[in-house]
Design a protein around this motif. Structure first.
Motif, PDB file in Angstrom:
ATOM      1  N   THR A   1      -0.754  -5.769   7.856  1.00  0.00           N
ATOM      2  CA  THR A   1       0.224  -5.748   8.942  1.00  0.00           C
ATOM      3  C   THR A   1       1.493  -5.018   8.504  1.00  0.00           C
ATOM      4  N   VAL A   2       1.993  -5.364   7.304  1.00  0.00           N
ATOM      5  CA  VAL A   2       3.232  -4.740   6.826  1.00  0.00           C
ATOM      6  C   VAL A   2       3.066  -3.220   6.717  1.00  0.00           C
ATOM      7  N   PHE A   3       1.930  -2.777   6.200  1.00  0.00           N
ATOM      8  CA  PHE A   3       1.744  -1.341   5.984  1.00  0.00           C
ATOM      9  C   PHE A   3       0.940  -0.674   7.103  1.00  0.00           C
ATOM     10  N   SER A   4       0.746  -1.398   8.203  1.00  0.00           N
ATOM     11  CA  SER A   4      -0.033  -0.913   9.344  1.00  0.00           C
ATOM     12  C   SER A   4      -1.348  -0.273   8.907  1.00  0.00           C
ATOM     13  N   TRP A   5      -2.033  -0.919   8.010  1.00  0.00           N
ATOM     14  CA  TRP A   5      -3.310  -0.408   7.502  1.00  0.00           C
ATOM     15  C   TRP A   5      -4.406  -0.762   8.500  1.00  0.00           C
TER      16      TRP A   5
ATOM     17  N   LEU B   1       1.079   1.942  -2.183  1.00  0.00           N
ATOM     18  CA  LEU B   1       1.977   0.789  -1.998  1.00  0.00           C
ATOM     19  C   LEU B   1       1.241  -0.506  -1.626  1.00  0.00           C
ATOM     20  N   PRO B   2       0.372  -0.484  -0.598  1.00  0.00           N
ATOM     21  CA  PRO B   2      -0.315  -1.747  -0.300  1.00  0.00           C
ATOM     22  C   PRO B   2      -1.151  -2.250  -1.474  1.00  0.00           C
TER      23      PRO B   2
ATOM     24  N   LEU C   1       7.491  -5.569   1.891  1.00  0.00           N
ATOM     25  CA  LEU C   1       8.640  -4.940   2.556  1.00  0.00           C
ATOM     26  C   LEU C   1       9.582  -4.312   1.539  1.00  0.00           C
ATOM     27  N   LEU C   2       9.770  -5.016   0.422  1.00  0.00           N
ATOM     28  CA  LEU C   2      10.666  -4.530  -0.628  1.00  0.00           C
ATOM     29  C   LEU C   2      10.173  -3.194  -1.174  1.00  0.00           C
TER      30      LEU C   2
ATOM     31  N   LEU D   1       8.869   8.128  -1.627  1.00  0.00           N
ATOM     32  CA  LEU D   1       7.803   8.750  -2.413  1.00  0.00           C
ATOM     33  C   LEU D   1       6.440   8.600  -1.758  1.00  0.00           C
ATOM     34  N   PHE D   2       6.293   7.480  -1.010  1.00  0.00           N
ATOM     35  CA  PHE D   2       4.980   7.196  -0.442  1.00  0.00           C
ATOM     36  C   PHE D   2       5.095   7.023   1.059  1.00  0.00           C
ATOM     37  N   PRO D   3       3.985   7.276   1.776  1.00  0.00           N
ATOM     38  CA  PRO D   3       4.022   7.090   3.227  1.00  0.00           C
ATOM     39  C   PRO D   3       4.274   5.629   3.585  1.00  0.00           C
ATOM     40  N   VAL D   4       4.851   5.391   4.751  1.00  0.00           N
ATOM     41  CA  VAL D   4       5.215   4.017   5.112  1.00  0.00           C
ATOM     42  C   VAL D   4       4.142   3.306   5.934  1.00  0.00           C
ATOM     43  N   ALA D   5       3.238   4.029   6.574  1.00  0.00           N
ATOM     44  CA  ALA D   5       2.283   3.338   7.438  1.00  0.00           C
ATOM     45  C   ALA D   5       0.970   4.107   7.545  1.00  0.00           C
ATOM     46  N   GLY D   6      -0.082   3.371   7.909  1.00  0.00           N
ATOM     47  CA  GLY D   6      -1.378   3.983   8.162  1.00  0.00           C
ATOM     48  C   GLY D   6      -2.115   4.337   6.898  1.00  0.00           C
TER      49      GLY D   6
END
Lengths: 536, 342
Positions: free
Chosen positions: B288-292, B212-213, B168-169, B184-189
Motif C-alpha cells: 500500500t505504501v509503495f503502491s505495489w 525501497l519496498p 514512509l521514512l 534516488l528511487f521511484p516512489v510508486a508502482g
C-alpha cells in the motif's frame, strides 16, 4: 622408552565471578610410549579437565599453568595451526557417552573420515577413505556396512566402538579414553574394553584412561593414578595400588564397588531373605507386555514373568539394558498395562476400583534413576517432597511429615534443606530428596530403578546404606532394578536375572551369584570387572 | 557374542515402504486441510453481516427489481446448500467467482497480481532468511561480544518499528529526496511508462522500483530468523560433538559450518517455510505504501468495499499456499534430519 605424555606441575583455574577456582592442582604424570595409565577419581575431581588440557580443548575461562609435553612438545607453546596438526594425529580422545559426542546428522563414515581428510597432506580419494574406514570398523569388530548408519541407529556399545575407530583413524601415539564405558551395561562394557585394549596394543599407542571405577581401570592399565579434589593423591603400579593402597580416598574408591562373592561386602543377613515364604506384598503372575512401534513391529518387552516382593525383603532385578527390567518395573507400579497376567498388591488387583488404585499408588513408590531429571528445577525441596501428599489430598500435618521424611532420608537438619532448589544440592542430596518424596507417603514397597547409577563412587555407598537403614528401621521392602551385580550382592536378599524379557533365574543372592545355574547368569558374572580385594 | 548379547541394532529393511507411507500420510493430511479451507472459505464469508447486493450498489440508488436481478446474477437467491454445491463445482474448475467491484473473474485478478507479489515478497523473504541466518550464526558464535549485542539490538529495533512508518521514512528520504539529496528511487508502482524497449532495460526498471519496498521488508522481518538461528545455535554450542570436532583438529569455521550450523538449522526450517507460504499474502502495508500492484494491495482494496468473492478467493489462495509450504517443510525435514526417518 620415549615419553608420550608428560605433565609437569599442571594446574587449571576457572575464572568465576567469585575469583579463580582451582580445578586441577599441580599434577605430575608420566606416560611412556605404548604404556597404559589409569586416572581414577569421582566426578568433579578434575580428571576430565586434565584430559582436555592435553589438547587445549578447555573453554576460554580456563587457565592452564605448568607444562604439558605431548611427544616432547610443549602444547601451550604451539600456534593454532601447530595445535590443530597435533590434535587427533598426535593424541585422540574417546569421549564419554558417545551419543552426544557424535554428530547426530552425519553418518559414521563421514565422521570417521573427517580427521583423515583434515590430517592428510594430499586430498585422499573417496575410495581410499572407504577402504580405510572399513579397515577401522573391522578393527573394532563392527560390520563395514555400519559406515552408512547414523548415530541414533546404533546401540550404545556400537557407538562407543565407532568412537574408538575414529580415535584410531590417524594412528595417534596417545589415545585418551574419558569414561569410555560408563553408560554401558556390564556385558557390553566388557566387550568394548576388550576392543579398546586390543586396538591400542596392536597399534602401539599409549592409553590414558579415565574412570570413576577402579576395577575397570585395574583390568586395563599397568599404572594407576588417583585424583582427589584436583590433586593426584596416589600413583603407582596397578598391582601395588589395589592390593596396598596408601591413601584413604583410594580405599574408598575400591570399597565403593563391592566384589561379588566377597563376604565383607555383603551387607544383609542372608537368613532374612525368605525367598517368597513371607508375607507377599507385590506379585506378578504370568505378566507379559508387548509394544508395537511405528513400523508395526511387535516387541515382546516382558514375557510371562512371575515375581514376588515380600514384606521386609530386598529383591534385585538384574539384567542388561534392553532386557525389559524397566518395563517390568513400570508394570509393577501400575504405570503400564500388562497384556497378559496379573499384578497384585496384597492379593488385590490394583485398578479394580478407583480407591484401590489410589491406595496402591501410595503403597508402592518409585525412586527414579536420574534424580536431576526427576526433580522439577523450579520447585524447592519442600514442594518436591510435599507434592505426593498434595496429590493424595492428604495435607494434615504436612510440614511435620515433610520434615520427618527428609530426616528419614538423612537430610539433617531438615530445616536447612526445605527452602533449597535442586541446583543448590549435590547429586547424592538430590537422590535423598527423591527418596524423601517417596517416603513421605509411608509406602510399603519402594521400587528403585538404578538408584545409584548416576552417582559418584563414595556417594553411592551412602545411598545404599540409606536403603539398608530404611529397611532395618521401617521394614520397607525394596525392589532394586540394576545392571550392577555388585550392587545386588551387597544389599539384596533375593535376585532375579532377566534376559530378553524373561526371568531366566531367581533365588537367594548367595546361591544365584555364587553358584549360578543358568549360563546367562554365568556370562553376566564373568563380565563383571573384578578388583583384587583391597587390604585394610 | 556380540549378536546375542548386544541388542538394539537397526532394522534397515522396510525403510522404503515406510518413507512412502510417510509421504502418503503427509499428502493425505494436506489434502484434508485444503478441503477444510475450502469449506471454511465458503461459510466464513457467508456469516459476515451485511447484504452483498446492497454493498455493490452503495453508490447509486437502485430499485428492488434491480437488487433481485443482481442477487440472481451472483446466485445469492439460491438456498445455502445449492450455493455451496455450485461453489465447490466452480472451485474444482478453478473458478473462484466474480469480483463485485472489478466485475471480472477473481481467478484472473489474483493471477495477474500474483507475479508482482511473489517477485517482491519472495525476494524480500529469501534475502531476509539469508541475512537473518547469517547474522544469527555470527551473533551466536561470538555470543556475549559487541558483535552479538549490536546485531541483536539493531534487529530487534527494526522488528519493533511499524512497517508503514519505516516505509514512509525510506520513501521520503530516498524516493522524494531530502534537502540536497535527490530522489534516488521511484516512489510508486513497479515500472515506469517511459522505459526503452528491450528485456534488460525493463528488468532494471523493475529492480529499481523494487529496492525501497524490498529493503523495508528485509529490515523488518530478518530479525525473527536471526533470533531463532541465534538461540538454536547457542543451544548446540554446548554440545559434546563440537568438542569432538575440535579435538579432531578442525578449524573453528569448519567446526561451525560442518557441525554446529547443520544441526542448528533444523528448527529454522519450519519457520522459513511458514514464511514462504505467507509470501502469497503479500505485504499489505508495504504494497500500500509503495503502491505495489500485488495481492496485498488487492486485498486491501477488497477489504474496503468489502468485495466478498475477491476476499474469499485471496483467503483460499493464501491458506492453500501455507498448507503446501508446510507440507514441503515436513517432507524436507525428513531429508535433513536422519533421526526423523527412524
Amino acid at each position: 622408552m620415549t615419553s608420550v605424555l608428560r605433565l609437569c606441575d599442571v594446574s587449571v583455574d576457572y575464572a568465576t565471578p567469585a575469583g579463580p577456582r582451582r580445578v586441577v592442582d599441580r599434577v605430575n604424570l608420566d606416560l611412556d610410549s605404548g604404556g597404559t595409565l589409569g586416572l581414577a577419581g569421582e566426578s568433579g575431581c578434575g580428571k576430565t579437565t586434565l584430559a582436555l588440557a592435553v589438547l587445549r580443548l578447555l573453554p576460554r575461562t580456563a587457565r592452564v599453568r605448568g607444562r604439558v609435553l605431548l611427544n616432547e612438545q610443549d602444547v601451550s607453546q604451539l600456534t593454532w595451526g601447530g595445535l590443530r596438526a597435533v590434535r587427533w594425529a598426535g593424541a585422540s580422545v574417546v569421549f564419554q557417552g558417545a551419543m552426544h559426542a557424535l554428530n547426530p546428522v552425519r553418518t559414521v563414515f563421514d565422521q570417521i573420515a573427517e580427521p583423515l581428510r583434515v590430517h592428510s597432506v594430499e586430498r585422499p580419494t573417496v575410495s581410499a577413505l572407504r577402504e580405510r574406514v572399513r579397515e577401522l570398523l573391522e578393527r573394532v569388530e563392527l560390520p563395514p556396512e555400519r559406515a552408512r548408519a547414523y548415530p541414533h541407529e546404533l546401540s550404545g556399545g556400537q557407538r562407543q566402538r565407532v568412537m574408538i575407530a575414529m580415535a584410531l583413524a590417524c594412528e595417534p601415539s596417545l589415545v585418551i579414553a574419558d569414561e569410555p564405558t560408563t553408560a554401558l551395561d556390564v556385558v557390553v562394557q566388557a566387550q568394548v574394553m576388550d576392543v579398546l585394549r586390543r586396538a591400542v596394543r596392536e597399534r602401539g599407542a599409549a592409553l590414558l584412561m579415565i574412570s570413576h571405577d577402579l576395577s575397570v581401570l585395574a583390568g586395563t592399565c599397568h599404572r594407576l593414578a588417583v585424583m582427589y579434589r584436583g590433586a593426584v593423591v596416589e600413583q603407582g603400579e596397578t598391582a601395588r595400588l589395589v592390593t596396598a593402597p596408601e591413601h584413604r580416598h583410594t580405599r574408598e574408591l575400591a570399597a565403593a564397588f563391592p566384589t561379588v562373592g566377597d563376604a565383607g561386602s555383603r551387607h544383609v543377613d542372608g537368613s532374612a531373605g525368605s525367598g517368597g515364604g513371607g508375607n507377599v506384598l507385590l506379585s506378578a503372575r504370568g505378566v507379559g507386555v508387548t509394544f508395537v512401534d511405528r513400523s508395526r513391529t511387535r516387541t515382546r518387552a516382558v514375557r510371562d514373568v512371575d515375581l514376588e516382593v515380600c514384606a521386609d525383603e530386598t529383591v534385585a532385578l538384574v539384567g542388561q539394558s534392553g532386557s525389559g527390567k524397566t518395563t517390568l518395573a513400570r508394570t509393577l507400579l501400575g504405570l503400564c498395562r500388562p497384556d497378559t497376567g496379573r499384578v497384585r498388591y496384597r492379593g488385590v488387583e490394583p485398578g479394580s476400583s478407583s480407591g484401590s488404585l489410589r491406595e496402591f499408588r501410595r503403597q508402592v513408590q518409585l525412586v527414579a534413576q536420574d534424580p536431576t531429571g526427576a526433580l522439577n528445577p523450579r520447585h524447592t525441596v519442600y514442594e518436591a517432597v510435599a507434592e505426593g501428599l498434595r496429590i493424595h489430598r492428604d495435607v494434615v500435618g504436612e510440614t511435620e511429615r515433610v520434615r520427618a521424611a527428609l530426616e528419614a532420608a538423612e537430610l539433617r537438619p531438615a530445616a536447612d534443606f526445605v527452602g533449597r532448589f535442586p541446583h543448590e544440592l549435590s547429586g547424592g542430596q538430590r537422590q535423598r530428596v527423591v527418596i524423601a518424596g517417596a517416603l513421605v507417603l509411608e509406602p510399603a514397597v519402594l521400587v528403585a530403578d538404578e538408584p545409584v547409577a548416576s552417582l559418584d563412587a563414595t556417594v553411592r555407598g551412602e545411598i545404599l546404606e540409606l536403603l539398608l537403614e530404611l529397611r532395618r528401621r521401617r521394614g520397607l521392602s525394596v525392589l532394586v532394578i540394576t545392571h550392577d551385580l555388585g550392587l545386588a550382592w551387597s544389599i539384596a536378599d533375593r535376585v532375579a536375572v532377566m534376559r530378553a524379557g524373561e526371568l531366566v533365574e531367581q533365588g537367594p543372592v548367595e546361591r544365584v551369584l555364587t553358584e549360578p545355574e543358568h549360563e546367562y547368569t554365568r556370562a553376566l558374572l564373568a563380565a563383571v570387572p573384578s578388583l583384587p580385594r583391597v587390604v585394610d | 557374542m556380540t549378536d546375542t548379547l548386544e541388542h538394539g541394532g537397526t532394522r534397515r529393511s522396510g525403510t522404503v515402504p515406510r518413507t512412502l507411507g510417510f509421504v502418503a500420510r503427509k499428502l493425505g493430511g494436506a489434502a484434508v486441510s485444503l478441503g477444510l479451507v475450502a469449506v471454511l472459505g465458503f461459510f466464513l464469508f457467508r456469516v459476515l453481516p451485511g447484504d452483498p447486493a446492497r454493498t455493490m450498489t452503495r453508490s447509486a440508488p437502485v430499485s428492488a427489481e434491480q437488487l433481485a436481478q443482481l442477487r440472481h446474477r451472483f446466485g445469492l437467491d439460491q438456498p445455502l446448500y445449492a450455493q455451496f454445491r455450485d461453489f465447490l463445482g466452480n472451485l474444482a474448475r478453478g473458478d473462484l467467482g466474480t469480483s463485485y467491484t472489478y466485475n471480472r473473474p477473481v481467478t484472473e485478478l489474483i493471477g495477474e497480481r500474483l507475479g508482482p507479489t511473489v517477485l517482491l515478497v519472495g525476494t524480500a523473504t529469501v534475502l531476509a532468511v539469508l541475512l537473518g541466518l547469517w547474522l544469527g550464526t555470527r551473533a551466536a558464535w561470538r555470543h556475549g561480544t559487541a558483535t552479538d549485542r549490536w546485531f541483536t539490538s539493531v534487529g530487534l529495533t527494526l522488528w519493533s518499528v511499524p512497517t508503514f512508518w519505516l516505509g514512509l521514512l525510506l520513501l521520503m528520504a530516498f524516493g522524494v529526496g531530502v534537502g540536497p539529496l535527490p530522489g534516488l528511487f521511484p516512489v510508486a508502482g513497479m515500472s515506469s511508462p517511459d522505459v526503452p524497449p528491450g528485456v534488460l532495460p525493463r528488468v532494471l526498471d523493475v529492480a529499481h522500483h523494487m529496492v525501497l519496498p524490498c529493503v523495508t521488508l528485509v529490515a523488518v522481518i530478518h530479525a525473527q530468523f536471526m533470533m531463532v538461528m541465534r538461540s538454536s545455535l547457542l543451544e548446540e554450542m554446548g554440545a559434546e560433538y563440537l568438542t569432538t570436532a575440535r579435538a579432531k583438529g578442525l578449524r573453528d569455521d569448519a567446526v561451525r559450518r560442518g557441525h554446529a550450523v547443520p544441526n542448528a538449522l533444523l528448527p529454522t526450517v519450519t519457520l522459513v517455510f511458514l514464511h514462504l507460504g505467507m509470501v502469497v499474502a503479500g505485504a499489505i502495508t508495504v504494497e500500500t505504501v509503495f503502491s505495489w500492484p500485488g495481492l496485498g494491495l488487492l486485498t486491501y482494496e477488497a477489504l474496503r468495499v468489502p468485495d466478498l468473492p475477491l476476499l474469499q478467493g485471496t483467503f483460499i489462495v493464501l491458506a492453500s499456499s501455507v498448507i503446501v509450504m508446510n507440507t514441503l517443510a515436513e517432507l524436507l525435514y525428513r531429508v535433513l534430519d536422519p533421526r526423523v526417518r527412524a
